[in-house]
Design a protein around this motif. Structure first.
Motif, PDB file in Angstrom:
ATOM      1  N   VAL A 409      -2.608  27.783   7.305  1.00  0.00           N
ATOM      2  CA  VAL A 409      -1.560  27.127   6.586  1.00  0.00           C
ATOM      3  C   VAL A 409      -0.188  27.933   7.101  1.00  0.00           C
ATOM      4  CG1 VAL A 409      -1.575  26.495   4.404  1.00  0.00           C
ATOM      5  CG2 VAL A 409      -3.446  26.258   5.198  1.00  0.00           C
ATOM      6  N   ARG A 410       0.848  27.154   6.008  1.00  0.00           N
ATOM      7  CA  ARG A 410       2.367  27.364   6.497  1.00  0.00           C
ATOM      8  C   ARG A 410       2.530  27.333   4.900  1.00  0.00           C
ATOM      9  NH1 ARG A 410       4.803  25.117  11.367  1.00  0.00           N
ATOM     10  NH2 ARG A 410       3.858  26.480  12.415  1.00  0.00           N
ATOM     11  N   VAL A 411       2.812  28.500   4.121  1.00  0.00           N
ATOM     12  CA  VAL A 411       2.945  28.699   2.842  1.00  0.00           C
ATOM     13  C   VAL A 411       4.742  29.439   2.514  1.00  0.00           C
ATOM     14  CG1 VAL A 411       2.394  29.554   0.440  1.00  0.00           C
ATOM     15  CG2 VAL A 411       0.503  28.958   1.894  1.00  0.00           C
ATOM     16  N   LEU A 412       5.526  28.901   1.539  1.00  0.00           N
ATOM     17  CA  LEU A 412       6.351  29.565   0.854  1.00  0.00           C
ATOM     18  C   LEU A 412       6.635  30.043  -0.262  1.00  0.00           C
ATOM     19  CD1 LEU A 412      10.074  30.323   1.633  1.00  0.00           C
ATOM     20  CD2 LEU A 412      10.231  27.683   1.181  1.00  0.00           C
ATOM     21  N   LEU A 413       7.234  30.867  -0.180  1.00  0.00           N
ATOM     22  CA  LEU A 413       6.944  32.003  -2.013  1.00  0.00           C
ATOM     23  C   LEU A 413       9.086  31.884  -1.925  1.00  0.00           C
ATOM     24  CD1 LEU A 413       5.828  32.707  -4.127  1.00  0.00           C
ATOM     25  CD2 LEU A 413       5.735  34.748  -3.667  1.00  0.00           C
ATOM     26  N   PHE A 414       9.362  31.155  -3.603  1.00  0.00           N
ATOM     27  CA  PHE A 414      11.359  31.336  -2.833  1.00  0.00           C
ATOM     28  C   PHE A 414      11.099  31.248  -4.182  1.00  0.00           C
ATOM     29  CE2 PHE A 414      14.971  28.875  -3.652  1.00  0.00           C
ATOM     30  CZ  PHE A 414      15.607  29.380  -2.850  1.00  0.00           C
TER      31      PHE A 414
END
Length: 580
Positions: A409-414
């Protein structure tokens, strides 16, 4: 009730929860915007930081500079007056043997490389940089380490009381702003600690920056230029280059990395007007040719230009101070490139090689591997630095070892702040094929009352959450546009195709970093083990279904980017030792 306000209330219901229940927007606004009540200063570190926070935050300082940008000399004269009131004259700063570095992208990394190289020669170094990630004392370092809370507290109160005693009642501003105060404090700390040299990172710009009161640095450097702080520096690369070239001094050597033709010409003309000898850095590959490959302590291809600039700055400083071991010159190369003389091509010494290898600079192309989670931390916040961040993230994903089966799973926190174009930054991140995208403010917790280092009095929780919701809307529109791509459109940063997931790309907004990390990690990070998250964190359908996916994933890759302050808040929670 407006649609935006409805979205805001939904976000608050999802994420802004205190130990006693949901925190209302009004309560959160009171926590964030209330200035600390006047009190007799104590001698604790947190007391010093709280008092520092009452001066001015960076946002207020920028507004002041914008109003005065037509007359930078007025600003520099004000800084000289503050310096004099603190007990120093500009000439006293010559003792610090300063290396002055500006730029848009990579100036902090260049400073870190330069400081570490010179420390490897046995020199006692001072290092001033901004912003801080976890604690404000990170901005002032001795021998690569943030000054201790005790030393920070001592010098803070000494300077604060000195400025209070010398203020003029007729003056409209009796105390310097936040950044100016820390710059003054760094000068005093470095002089008292008797450092052999000080590496000074320009805050914003060059001509307008309060560090530019330094008259006689030993050498100056310019890292990669890009578009940032357009309200202050101008809206073109050429205008920004003119500002950055403001740190050049007559007769003082300066070096720049390769820039686009327009900005490079501006830097050249600026240097000629000031009678500053300006040199163009050869690429790192030219220094490696015929010698050992150089290992860098910081990851990412873009760090090579920062390292190349640092080598030239360190070598020039050593030669100016009479050192002999500065690297053997290699065969001559073309002397001019873009009408600038090319800096020497030399064989880096063992001290230089060790310095590059041992450089540490948290929050920039940093990896933390924790069980099934890998955190990718990079404070990229301009289009050029975000492009470099995406390339680094892609390369890191390709070079990783496979999980041995199971889903990834790839997660972006921005997050993004100020006048930066968040839509443009998010568009660059879109090809990374994230499964979940999380937006949150740069707040470690909903309330930062007990953490003075993380306090920000210029915004309310309503404001920062509304901005996060705007980011989320930009992200949704990008995916709507992606559903109908233009034929023949370029895809320069696309990763290899991925197996289809049973869920679609989704996004969530949380009210603080802690809640975001709790949802992302699902208790699977062996270091970050907060109390059980509030049940409301899983009330949203995406949050509930996503939690199951994250709990069952064999590997979770989390990219944290868009703001150095966001990265700092994440590091505070993932690396508790940084708060010690």
């Amino acid at each position: 009730m407006s649609r935006a306000r409805c979205h805001l209330r939904a976000a608050l219901f999802l994420a802004a929860v205190s130990s006693r229940g949901a925190t209302t927007g009004v309560a959160a606004r009171r926590v964030l915007s209330a200035w600390p009540a006047p009190q007799e200063p104590g001698m604790e570190y947190q007391d010093a930081v709280r008092t520092l926070n009452t001066l001015q935050t960076n946002a207020n300082y920028l507004e002041q500079v914008k109003r005065q940008r037509g007359d930078p000399q007025t600003q520099l004269e004000a800084m000289r007056l503050y310096l004099a009131r603190s007990g120093l004259q500009v000439e006293d700063l010559d003792q610090l043997n300063i290396i002055h570095i500006t730029g848009t992208k990579g100036k902090g990394s260049t400073c870190a490389f330069t400081e570490r190289i010179l420390r490897s020669y046995g020199l006692k170094t001072g290092f001033f940089s901004s912003p801080h990630l976890v604690q404000v004392r990170e901005r002032i370092r001795i021998n690569g380490q943030p000054i201790s809370p005790e030393l920070f507290t001592k010098h803070f109160w000494r300077l604060y009381h000195r400025l209070e005693e010398t203020k003029d009642d007729s003056s409209c501003v009796s105390m310097p702003g936040y950044f100016r105060f820390l710059t003054l404090m760094a000068f005093h700390v470095f002089l008292q600690e008797k450092v052999d040299l000080a590496v000074m990172e320009v805050g914003i710009g060059g001509a307008y920056d309060c560090t530019n009161i330094v008259k006689k640095p030993v050498v100056c450097g310019v890292s990669s230029l890009g578009i940032d702080h357009t309200g202050l520096l101008g809206d073109t690369m050429e205008k920004i280059a003119w500002q950055k070239g403001g740190i050049f001094k007559c007769g003082i050597p300066a070096f720049t990395v390769l820039q686009p033709d327009g900005p490079l010409a501006v830097l050249r003309d600026r240097a000629q007007q000031i009678s500053c000898p300006l040199y163009l850095c050869p690429p790192l590959e030219a220094l490696e040719e015929g010698g050992p490959l150089l290992t860098l302590g910081l990851e990412g291809e873009h760090q090579k230009s920062n390292a190349a600039l640092a080598l030239q700055l360190a070598r020039c400083w050593l030669q100016q101070k009479g050192y002999q071991d500065t690297g053997e010159l290699k065969a001559s190369r073309p002397s001019l490139l873009g009408q600038l003389p090319l800096a020497p091509v030399f064989q880096p010494t063992s001290h230089m090689q060790h310095g590059l290898r041992d450089t540490e600079w948290p929050g920039r192309t940093q990896l933390l591997r924790r069980g099934p989670l890998t955190w990718y931390l990079d404070g990229a916040h301009t289009t050029s630095s975000m492009q470099a961040c995406v390339r680094w993230f892609r390369q890191a994903l390709h070079s990783r070892e496979g999980p041995g089966g199971g889903s990834e799973v790839r997660v972006l926190l921005f997050n993004s702040t100020g006048d930066r174009d968040s839509a443009a930054l998010l568009k660059l991140l879109q090809p990374c094929q994230f499964d979940y995208t999380i937006f949150c403010p740069n707040l470690t917790e909903v309330s930062s009352v007990d953490n003075a280092d993380q306090q920000n009095f210029t915004v309310t929780l309503d404001q920062v959450l509304l901005r996060c919701l705007a980011h989320q809307q930009h992200w949704s529109r990008l995916h709507e546009d992606q559903a109908s791509p233009e034929p023949g459109g370029p895809a320069p940063l696309l990763l290899a195709p991925r197996p289809a997931h049973t869920h679609s790309t989704s996004s969530l907004v949380f009210s603080c970093i802690s809640h975001a990390l709790q949802w992302i990690s699902q208790g699977r990070d062996p270091v970050f083990q907060p109390p059980s998250p509030p049940r409301v964190l899983f009330a949203h359908p995406v949050a509930g279904s996503g939690a199951i996916v994250l709990q069952e994933a064999a590997a979770i890759h989390v990219l944290v980017t868009g703001s150095l302050h966001l990265v700092g808040g994440v590091l505070k929670l993932l690396e508790p030792s940084l708060s010690q």
